[in-house]
Write an enzyme that holds these catalytic residues in place. Structure first.
Site, PDB file in Angstrom:
ATOM      1  N   SER A 589       0.847  -1.185   0.000  1.00  0.00           N
ATOM      2  CA  SER A 589       0.000   0.000   0.000  1.00  0.00           C
ATOM      3  C   SER A 589       0.890   1.244   0.000  1.00  0.00           C
ATOM      4  CB  SER A 589      -0.962  -0.031   1.188  1.00  0.00           C
ATOM      5  OG  SER A 589      -1.981   0.928   1.024  1.00  0.00           O
ATOM      6  N   ASP A 664      -9.079  -5.041  -5.834  1.00  0.00           N
ATOM      7  CA  ASP A 664      -8.690  -4.024  -4.858  1.00  0.00           C
ATOM      8  C   ASP A 664      -9.575  -2.790  -5.031  1.00  0.00           C
ATOM      9  OD1 ASP A 664      -7.390  -2.240  -3.165  1.00  0.00           O
ATOM     10  OD2 ASP A 664      -5.405  -3.000  -3.683  1.00  0.00           O
ATOM     11  N   HIS A 696      -7.686  -5.434  -0.982  1.00  0.00           N
ATOM     12  CA  HIS A 696      -6.429  -4.757  -0.672  1.00  0.00           C
ATOM     13  C   HIS A 696      -5.623  -5.610   0.302  1.00  0.00           C
ATOM     14  CE1 HIS A 696      -3.756  -1.419  -0.782  1.00  0.00           C
ATOM     15  NE2 HIS A 696      -3.900  -1.109   0.484  1.00  0.00           N
TER      16      HIS A 696
END
Length: 722
Positions: A589, A664, A696
């Site tokens: 991320s 995602d 995610h």
């Protein structure tokens, strides 16, 4: 520290080393990921205070046990007890978690049904039955009603009936759910008044937001999941707050003045059940108003106060009203540079600042019965030249009349508190790098230990594991950064080892803490045993270091953070046992963005990078997060241009594995695909893996595949043989 207590902690630290010697075994990735609970310190299961008493309860041996600060434990209820009074077809095999409504009654759930258990008669009675597809359940304080959603509409269940509150829920109209993509402390969409007579709820209109689609291959042929995703600078959704009156069946809507794309955050009720407060944050996130509304009409009464900041504001905590002084409330603010508490009055304005100094209040975990003291978790004092205090969490008692603050915990580590409802005692659960875990009952006034409930043995005592050490690294602007090094169990200072740097370095996240394993994840232990030094440093922008440390990143996300990670790399290169020719970096991320930026902006420092779910271009990321730190692309074109990664794909040197989840909804697949397109255009050849069916990050059993792939890739590229 008393001699007995030192002896107790020594036993906790030594753990199984007091037992006959056993051969240590290596932790596997499968064990680290799928059997993680076995390798974390034992906890007192479901420990909580019993409402209205100084007694606590916990689950042990499939029974609910009651204890007191100075008395002996006794069985309060068994599975057989709970079974008396259940509806046909329901049964209890494992003792469920319970929630107390008063000193004699607790509730528990079995599927869609909620039961009330009477401790005096030792029988259960059905309280609620919800539809099987009910979501976002939220009960009032007395547990007389439960709000829930079905689809995009809101409902309320009582003991005998279910009431539908909204009827307009549809594609783009959402009722009773969290909004603003769960930024600014928003985690739910319903808010009960103290007496349970009214329910405030979010209504979000996102019909004006451009739809986004991700492919679902669980169907044949594949289908596409649609959701609304406002990207930086684009049209955002509009939110209002409804207030439903259970007595009249009517709803009043609150629509604060200002642009409709502002943020309605941190909803709180007055003790009088007649007023709602909203912290209304503008989309620019540099100004908020604390607004007071009449709950019956939805009309604004007045602005209680305002705050401004030339970079950003991020209110994350609702007002905490005092029950004994209904006009007074506690507000959180970073206005002096640190998260601190302020006492306000709805009529008089600010009364006093309650907490002060170079430390961060992290949570309020209770007020005593007479509202004389508020109990908080917070860091230790943070010296910029020696910021180890940021790695600590301690328990404090703060006097509301004076602001006098008393630290209740002495032992270095990470403490978490629970206050009894009468405010006399608190439960302190804590660990540190050297203490696996301790659970104690403390006197809430003095912090003196009253009772030890558990001193956990070290669950890693028979696992091959090297030293975990805290270090301090010179960072950008001369600031000192907290870091962590994990060495293999066979470490020899005369040898040299390759390195894996794990990074996140984004807002709110802190990876290095004085807690069990120093905050490290179990896969890092396995990685170290492959022969790596595993290193992490918390740079500028990361959490619990104060406003100025965090706001250095303003308008240039990923620039200063990369410089801090490079300072970390320089620190590693100066260690005689580090092989600086074999260094890898990995993150997910925000950490994926930093990983990739390191590979592109500092080619050659790291020979390998593994970037998961990486933001490639902040123009493609959501409004609520990105515009807070970057402003809009229209306001800050230079910042967006300089932080975008696809345009500099041709600067890649070394080996980069890019990982993306195909479903995602946080960092959408477009990020990875745009970077890959740039690589094709520029003749660059990264490696790529797409995880089908995941959002995610990769969860469940597939996470073993993920980290096997990550570590095996690093092994291969750095020539590490197992």
């Amino acid at each position: 520290m008393p001699m007995f207590r030192r002896a107790l902690l020594l036993i906790a630290v030594l753990g199984t080393t007091l037992l006959p010697a056993q051969e240590k075994h290596k932790l596997t990735l499968t064990d680290a990921i799928l059997k993680g609970r076995e390798y974390y310190p034992e906890q007192v299961q479901a420990l909580q205070w019993i409402k209205g008493t100084s007694n606590y309860c916990f689950i042990k041996d499939n029974q609910l046990v009651q204890g007191s600060a100075k008395g002996k434990d006794a069985v309060l209820a068994t599975v057989e007890d709970l079974s008396r009074g259940l509806s046909a077809g329901d049964s209890v095999k494992r003792f469920p978690r319970v929630e107390w409504t008063d000193a004699k009654t607790f509730l528990f759930q079995l599927g869609a049904r909620t039961y009330a258990y009477d401790a005096a008669s030792k029988t259960s009675a059905l309280r609620f039955t919800l539809p099987a597809d009910a979501e976002n359940e939220d009960h009032d304080e007395a547990y007389r009603h439960i709000a829930f959603t079905r689809g995009e509409n809101l409902f309320i269940a009582g003991p005998d009936s279910i009431t539908q509150v909204t009827f307009d829920g549809t594609d783009g109209i959402v009722n009773g759910k969290s909004v603003h993509r769960e930024e600014y402390g928003i985690t739910k969409g319903t808010f009960w008044s103290p007496d349970g007579s009214k329910l405030a709820f979010y209504r979000m209109d996102e019909t004006m937001v451009t739809p986004y689609y991700v492919e679902d291959i669980s169907t044949t042929p594949s289908t596409f999941k649609k959701f609304r995703y406002p990207m930086a600078g684009q049209t955002s959704h509009h939110v209002t707050l409804g207030v439903y009156d259970l007595h009249t069946g009517k709803t009043a809507f609150i629509t604060p003045e200002g642009p409709l794309d502002h943020y309605l955050t941190n909803i709180s009720w007055d003790p009088d059940n007649e007023h709602v407060q909203i912290i209304v944050l503008d989309r620019a996130t540099d100004h908020f108003r604390v607004e007071r509304f009449d709950a019956a009409t939805g009309k604004a009464e007045r602005t209680l106060f305002e705050e401004r900041n030339d970079k950003w504001l991020e209110p994350e905590h609702p007002l905490t009203f005092l029950k004994t002084q209904p006009t007074r409330y506690i507000h959180w603010s970073q206005r002096d540079g640190w998260w601190h508490l302020y006492l306000y009055d709805t009529k008089l304005g600010m009364v006093r600042q309650l907490t002060k100094g170079n430390w961060v209040v992290k949570d309020i975990f209770g007020l005593d019965a007479k509202d004389r003291n508020v109990f908080v978790e917070g860091t230790a004092p943070i010296d910029p030249r020696d910021p180890k205090g940021a790695m600590e969490t301690h328990l404090y008692r703060v006097e509301l009349a004076t602001g006098k603050t008393v630290r209740l915990t002495a032992e270095a580590g990470t403490h978490s508190g629970q206050l009894s409802t009468d405010g006399r005692y608190l439960i302190d659960r804590w660990s540190s790098l050297t203490v696996p875990g301790v659970t104690e009952v403390l006197d809430a006034a003095t912090g003196k230990r009253v009772k030890t409930l558990l001193a956990s043995r070290d669950p890693m005592a028979q696992v091959a594991k090297g030293n975990i050490e805290f270090v301090q690294v010179p960072g950008e602007n001369g600031d000192v950064l907290n870091g962590r090094i994990i060495k293999p169990s066979f470490f020899q200072s005369r040898d040299q080892y390759p390195v894996i740097v794990y990074t996140y370095n984004g807002p709110h996240v802190q990876l290095v803490t004085n807690s069990f394993l120093g905050g490290a994840q179990l896969w890092m232990i396995e990685a170290a045993e492959r022969g790596y030094i595993v290193f992490t440093v918390d740079g500028h922008g990361s959490g619990n270091r104060g406003r100025d440390f965090e706001q250095v990143i303003y308008r240039q996300l990923g620039i200063t953070e990369v410089k801090d990670q490079l300072h970390g790399a320089d620190y590693l290169k100066n260690l005689p046992y580090v092989d600086s020719r074999r260094m890898a970096v990995h993150g997910w991320s925000f950490g994926g963005h930093v990983t990739e930026a390191l590979m592109l902006r500092a080619p050659g420092v790291f020979q390998v990078g593994v970037a998961g779910g990486a933001v490639q271009d902040w123009r493609l990321y959501e409004v609520m997060y990105t515009e807070r730190y970057m402003d809009t692309p229209q306001e800050n074109p230079k910042g967006y241009e300089e932080t975008a990664l696809p345009p500099i794909a041709d600067q890649l040197r070394g080996n980069l594995l890019l990982i993306q989840d195909n479903m995602d909804v946080t960092v959408v697949p477009e990020h990875a695909l745009r970077f890959l397109k740039s690589c094709v255009d520029k003749g660059v050849y990264p490696d790529f893996f797409y995880y089908p069916g995941h959002e995610h990050n990769v969860r469940g059993k597939d996470r073993v595949h993920l980290y096997t792939q990550i570590l095996d890739y690093i092994d291969l590229q750095l020539g590490v043989k197992r």
